[in-house]
Write a protein that holds these residues in place. Structure first.
Motif, PDB file in Angstrom:
ATOM      1  N   ALA A  76      42.018  -3.667  39.325  1.00  0.00           N
ATOM      2  CA  ALA A  76      41.813  -3.234  37.943  1.00  0.00           C
ATOM      3  C   ALA A  76      40.337  -2.942  37.719  1.00  0.00           C
ATOM      4  O   ALA A  76      39.461  -3.536  38.360  1.00  0.00           O
ATOM      5  CB  ALA A  76      42.291  -4.318  36.982  1.00  0.00           C
ATOM      6  N   ASN A  77      40.057  -2.015  36.809  1.00  0.00           N
ATOM      7  CA  ASN A  77      38.682  -1.680  36.460  1.00  0.00           C
ATOM      8  C   ASN A  77      38.363  -2.223  35.069  1.00  0.00           C
ATOM      9  O   ASN A  77      39.186  -2.137  34.150  1.00  0.00           O
ATOM     10  CB  ASN A  77      38.476  -0.159  36.468  1.00  0.00           C
ATOM     11  CG  ASN A  77      38.796   0.464  37.807  1.00  0.00           C
ATOM     12  OD1 ASN A  77      39.594   1.389  37.886  1.00  0.00           O
ATOM     13  ND2 ASN A  77      38.192  -0.035  38.874  1.00  0.00           N
ATOM     14  N   HIS A  78      37.175  -2.751  34.922  1.00  0.00           N
ATOM     15  CA  HIS A  78      36.780  -3.299  33.623  1.00  0.00           C
ATOM     16  C   HIS A  78      36.531  -2.138  32.654  1.00  0.00           C
ATOM     17  O   HIS A  78      35.736  -1.233  32.949  1.00  0.00           O
ATOM     18  CB  HIS A  78      35.517  -4.141  33.773  1.00  0.00           C
ATOM     19  CG  HIS A  78      35.244  -5.029  32.601  1.00  0.00           C
ATOM     20  ND1 HIS A  78      34.816  -4.542  31.392  1.00  0.00           N
ATOM     21  CD2 HIS A  78      35.355  -6.387  32.448  1.00  0.00           C
ATOM     22  CE1 HIS A  78      34.666  -5.531  30.541  1.00  0.00           C
ATOM     23  NE2 HIS A  78      34.991  -6.677  31.151  1.00  0.00           N
ATOM     24  N   PRO A  79      37.161  -2.135  31.477  1.00  0.00           N
ATOM     25  CA  PRO A  79      37.028  -1.016  30.538  1.00  0.00           C
ATOM     26  C   PRO A  79      35.597  -0.726  30.088  1.00  0.00           C
ATOM     27  O   PRO A  79      35.284   0.406  29.719  1.00  0.00           O
ATOM     28  CB  PRO A  79      37.896  -1.442  29.351  1.00  0.00           C
ATOM     29  CG  PRO A  79      38.874  -2.415  29.915  1.00  0.00           C
ATOM     30  CD  PRO A  79      38.128  -3.139  31.000  1.00  0.00           C
ATOM     31  N   ALA A  80      34.737  -1.738  30.114  1.00  0.00           N
ATOM     32  CA  ALA A  80      33.361  -1.539  29.655  1.00  0.00           C
ATOM     33  C   ALA A  80      32.588  -0.575  30.545  1.00  0.00           C
ATOM     34  O   ALA A  80      31.586   0.012  30.111  1.00  0.00           O
ATOM     35  CB  ALA A  80      32.626  -2.876  29.579  1.00  0.00           C
ATOM     36  N   VAL A  81      33.048  -0.401  31.799  1.00  0.00           N
ATOM     37  CA  VAL A  81      32.346   0.508  32.712  1.00  0.00           C
ATOM     38  C   VAL A  81      33.269   1.640  33.159  1.00  0.00           C
ATOM     39  O   VAL A  81      33.168   2.149  34.273  1.00  0.00           O
ATOM     40  CB  VAL A  81      31.751  -0.254  33.915  1.00  0.00           C
ATOM     41  CG1 VAL A  81      30.533  -1.055  33.484  1.00  0.00           C
ATOM     42  CG2 VAL A  81      32.785  -1.140  34.584  1.00  0.00           C
ATOM     43  N   VAL A  82      34.176   2.028  32.266  1.00  0.00           N
ATOM     44  CA  VAL A  82      35.033   3.201  32.483  1.00  0.00           C
ATOM     45  C   VAL A  82      34.923   4.087  31.253  1.00  0.00           C
ATOM     46  O   VAL A  82      35.082   3.606  30.126  1.00  0.00           O
ATOM     47  CB  VAL A  82      36.510   2.806  32.701  1.00  0.00           C
ATOM     48  CG1 VAL A  82      37.368   4.059  32.898  1.00  0.00           C
ATOM     49  CG2 VAL A  82      36.645   1.885  33.897  1.00  0.00           C
ATOM     50  N   LYS A  83      34.638   5.343  31.440  1.00  0.00           N
ATOM     51  CA  LYS A  83      34.527   6.273  30.318  1.00  0.00           C
ATOM     52  C   LYS A  83      35.890   6.900  30.031  1.00  0.00           C
ATOM     53  O   LYS A  83      36.405   7.671  30.835  1.00  0.00           O
ATOM     54  CB  LYS A  83      33.501   7.364  30.623  1.00  0.00           C
ATOM     55  CG  LYS A  83      32.066   6.856  30.662  1.00  0.00           C
ATOM     56  CD  LYS A  83      31.068   7.974  30.931  1.00  0.00           C
ATOM     57  CE  LYS A  83      29.633   7.462  30.867  1.00  0.00           C
ATOM     58  NZ  LYS A  83      28.639   8.527  31.177  1.00  0.00           N
ATOM     59  N   GLY A  84      36.454   6.564  28.878  1.00  0.00           N
ATOM     60  CA  GLY A  84      37.750   7.102  28.498  1.00  0.00           C
ATOM     61  C   GLY A  84      38.894   6.319  29.111  1.00  0.00           C
ATOM     62  O   GLY A  84      38.727   5.585  30.085  1.00  0.00           O
ATOM     63  N   ILE A 410      37.365  15.587  30.530  1.00  0.00           N
ATOM     64  CA  ILE A 410      37.573  15.076  31.884  1.00  0.00           C
ATOM     65  C   ILE A 410      37.780  13.564  31.862  1.00  0.00           C
ATOM     66  O   ILE A 410      37.947  12.945  32.915  1.00  0.00           O
ATOM     67  CB  ILE A 410      36.409  15.433  32.831  1.00  0.00           C
ATOM     68  CG1 ILE A 410      35.114  14.713  32.408  1.00  0.00           C
ATOM     69  CG2 ILE A 410      36.208  16.938  32.910  1.00  0.00           C
ATOM     70  CD1 ILE A 410      33.995  14.804  33.433  1.00  0.00           C
ATOM     71  N   PHE A 411      37.782  12.978  30.666  1.00  0.00           N
ATOM     72  CA  PHE A 411      37.844  11.518  30.548  1.00  0.00           C
ATOM     73  C   PHE A 411      39.167  11.000  29.993  1.00  0.00           C
ATOM     74  O   PHE A 411      39.444   9.811  30.091  1.00  0.00           O
ATOM     75  CB  PHE A 411      36.721  11.017  29.632  1.00  0.00           C
ATOM     76  CG  PHE A 411      35.349  11.444  30.036  1.00  0.00           C
ATOM     77  CD1 PHE A 411      34.722  10.878  31.126  1.00  0.00           C
ATOM     78  CD2 PHE A 411      34.675  12.426  29.327  1.00  0.00           C
ATOM     79  CE1 PHE A 411      33.444  11.272  31.509  1.00  0.00           C
ATOM     80  CE2 PHE A 411      33.396  12.831  29.691  1.00  0.00           C
ATOM     81  CZ  PHE A 411      32.780  12.256  30.788  1.00  0.00           C
ATOM     82  N   ASP A 412      39.962  11.871  29.399  1.00  0.00           N
ATOM     83  CA  ASP A 412      41.118  11.423  28.625  1.00  0.00           C
ATOM     84  C   ASP A 412      42.426  11.985  29.180  1.00  0.00           C
ATOM     85  O   ASP A 412      42.448  13.026  29.847  1.00  0.00           O
ATOM     86  CB  ASP A 412      40.964  11.890  27.175  1.00  0.00           C
ATOM     87  CG  ASP A 412      39.661  11.447  26.563  1.00  0.00           C
ATOM     88  OD1 ASP A 412      39.549  10.260  26.214  1.00  0.00           O
ATOM     89  OD2 ASP A 412      38.735  12.286  26.439  1.00  0.00           O
ATOM     90  N   TYR A 413      43.518  11.302  28.847  1.00  0.00           N
ATOM     91  CA  TYR A 413      44.850  11.847  29.104  1.00  0.00           C
ATOM     92  C   TYR A 413      45.134  12.862  27.992  1.00  0.00           C
ATOM     93  O   TYR A 413      45.112  12.526  26.802  1.00  0.00           O
ATOM     94  CB  TYR A 413      45.894  10.729  29.099  1.00  0.00           C
ATOM     95  CG  TYR A 413      45.713   9.737  30.225  1.00  0.00           C
ATOM     96  CD1 TYR A 413      45.923  10.122  31.557  1.00  0.00           C
ATOM     97  CD2 TYR A 413      45.326   8.425  29.968  1.00  0.00           C
ATOM     98  CE1 TYR A 413      45.748   9.214  32.591  1.00  0.00           C
ATOM     99  CE2 TYR A 413      45.151   7.515  31.003  1.00  0.00           C
ATOM    100  CZ  TYR A 413      45.353   7.919  32.314  1.00  0.00           C
ATOM    101  OH  TYR A 413      45.173   7.027  33.342  1.00  0.00           O
TER     102      TYR A 413
END
Length: 559
Positions: A76-84, A410-413
């Motif tokens: 899993a990736n921490h949301p604080a360091v993921v853009k979008g 490029i960041f969102d669904y």
């Protein structure tokens, strides 16, 4: 016949997503996602018929995302360091894996991608994917690397800010503390100790919200702390690891790599790695995102086949289209790189730039027509277009992390309206007409010998302001191969004109054709007209508002 490279950029996550009920900042379950399998023989055949030679599948390699794939063994990736919600495709988390979002069956995601490569080749097209060499996601960890391969950072000494043996740069003794909160509900704070340098050359632990804070800079043996001192002997560890990654993908039949922010990686590495990859995979191409014209020739000599012509041709064509630069400035843009012209990649849109039809650019896809004709037909240079450009996609949605900025996120669904309408057969008449025009121009670019292998002659130096030509708004040039001559005039104006173009005596000598009277055909409209080719004479033709005229003449015999 020489082949002109025409690249179609497909943002894979968006291309096949036909969802219509979209939610700002929506999850993959709410907004859907395009899949490898959605790009089938029909779609690929349509690309080929449009004149496309290469498809750039953007966002293929697995990157950081807020979508949870832990049930498939993916960290899993921490949301604080993921853009979008979907994450940036340029924050790679595993160089040896593909994005699970793009698979119908996550465990079979690599097989689905390999099948897409085969379908693309079967359609007569070549495959380009991104290679992101400068930076990776903050939580990079490869779970798909081949046996015996050491992970990036696995043997690093994080007590040292720099050593050529490390894969990352560190801020010893400093905790990662950006200028914003690192908390996320259900995750707690993100912790990184010691902090790694941020991807956009931010070598302290506190990047800002506008920095590439979700990424960390890779170490190619350049000591930035000591003023960019290079340590290339012995070969740095990162070089070997990146060579292995490139060879991994090349072995899957990839025909080219679009290399993200190539100029932020030392040219010495590119010289070393491109030669080794090409030795094992002849014909593979490297496309570099390089924005510093002073470095163009350095990177071409280091093995790049093509470089973005952004700060020259793109910026000029945009300036002319928007009315704050004269059309005559196009001459200076090509002259600045004339010695390397075949290496310069022309484009009017890509994922970084605003859509032509957006409110921030031209406001209407048809206003991009003269720039399209110029960039596609002027030189032998490759040309690239972004999926949806041919329909006049506006890019004016407010998708989530990506605001309403004239770009496609490029960041969102999300789902791209024009591409959805194209797939379900509900394009507007205007969109159909613009797409037909693009197909006509790109077909011309890929089949007319005067374009694919002919000489180029700029006519602007003898066509100043006059009663029949306005160099602020019109641009004219010749292309010639054997007995085929093209006279091209682009009109960057909202007024139709009867353009009178002077053909200088030097053009007759340089391109080796004689005076004659003949019939010419406008390849864009099919209109036939009588033309007198006379040294220093004027050829007159109608050119519509925001339009172009491409006259084709046979210069073989006098009548």
């Amino acid at each position: 016949m020489s082949k002109k490279v025409i690249i179609y950029q497909v943002f894979t996550r968006l291309f096949g997503n036909g969802a219509s009920c979209l939610r700002k900042n929506g999850t993959i379950d709410e907004n859907g996602c395009g899949k490898f399998n959605a790009i089938g023989a029909t779609e690929l055949s349509a690309m080929r018929e449009m004149g496309i030679s290469h498809v750039w599948y953007t966002g293929v390699v697995r990157h950081a995302t807020q979508t949870d794939y832990t049930r498939y063994g993916l960290p899993a990736n921490h949301p604080a360091v993921v853009k979008g919600k979907a994450g940036s495709p340029y924050a790679i988390t595993d160089y040896y894996d593909v994005d699970p979002d793009l698979a119908e069956s996550v465990p079979d995601r690599m097989a689905e991608f390999e099948a897409l490569v085969r379908r693309t080749h079967d359609a007569g097209l070549k495959v380009i994917i991104d290679f992101v060499p400068n930076h990776v996601a903050r939580q990079y960890h490869s779970v798909c690397k081949p046996a015996g391969v050491a992970d990036l950072g696995e043997g690093d000494d994080s007590s040292l800010g720099f050593t050529p043996k490390n894969n990352f740069y560190y801020c010893p003794g400093c905790k990662f503390s950006p200028q914003f909160s690192l908390d996320a509900e259900g995750f707690g704070p993100y912790v990184e100790m010691p902090a790694k340098a941020t991807g956009n050359d931010h070598f302290d632990p506190s990047p800002g919200v506008n920095d590439w804070y979700e990424t960390v800079k890779l170490n190619y043996g350049v000591d930035y702390y000591a003023g960019r001192v290079a340590h290339f002997e012995p070969i740095p560890d990162t070089w070997h690891k990146m060579l292995a990654i490139l060879l991994f993908w090349a072995a899957k039949g990839i025909d080219g790599f679009r290399c993200d922010m190539a100029e932020m990686v030392p040219a010495g590495f590119w010289h070393w790695v491109t030669g080794r990859v090409k030795q094992q995979h002849p014909g593979i191409v490297f496309i570099g995102e390089v924005y510093n014209p002073a470095e163009y020739r350095n990177y071409i000599s280091s093995g790049f086949d093509y470089l973005y012509d952004k700060v020259g041709m793109y910026d000029t064509l945009r300036g002319v289209t928007c009315g704050y630069m004269p059309a005559s400035s196009i001459t200076g843009a090509w002259q600045a790189v004339d010695d390397i012209n075949g290496h310069m990649l022309y484009f009017l849109e890509n994922h970084d730039e605003q859509r032509i039809a957006s409110d921030y650019f031209a406001g209407d896809g048809w206003r991009g027509v003269p720039a399209l004709v110029v960039s596609a037909l002027m030189r032998r240079s490759p040309f690239m277009l972004y999926a949806g450009q041919e329909y006049g996609e506006r890019g004016m949605d407010e998708e989530g992390f990506s605001g309403r900025d004239g770009r496609t996120t490029i960041f969102d669904y999300w789902s791209v309206g024009s591409l959805s309408r194209a797939s379900n057969g509900t394009l507007t008449d205007n969109e159909k007409q613009l797409a037909a025009f693009y197909a006509k121009v790109l077909g011309m670019a890929s089949t007319e010998k005067a374009v694919t292998e002919g000489e180029f002659f700029d006519l602007m130096y003898v066509n100043g302001h006059s009663g029949h030509f306005n160099p602020d708004r019109q641009y004219a040039f010749l292309r010639k191969s054997a007995n085929q001559l093209l006279l091209v005039v682009a009109n960057f104006s909202d007024t139709a004109v009867e353009a009178g173009v002077t053909i200088p005596a030097h053009a007759f000598d340089f391109l080796d054709f004689g005076e004659k009277r003949c019939m010419a055909t406008d390849l864009l409209t099919g209109r036939r007209m009588s033309v007198s080719l006379v040294r220093d004479g004027i050829v007159t033709m109608p050119v519509g508002a925001w339009g172009a005229c491409v006259l084709k003449l046979n210069t073989s015999a006098h009548k």
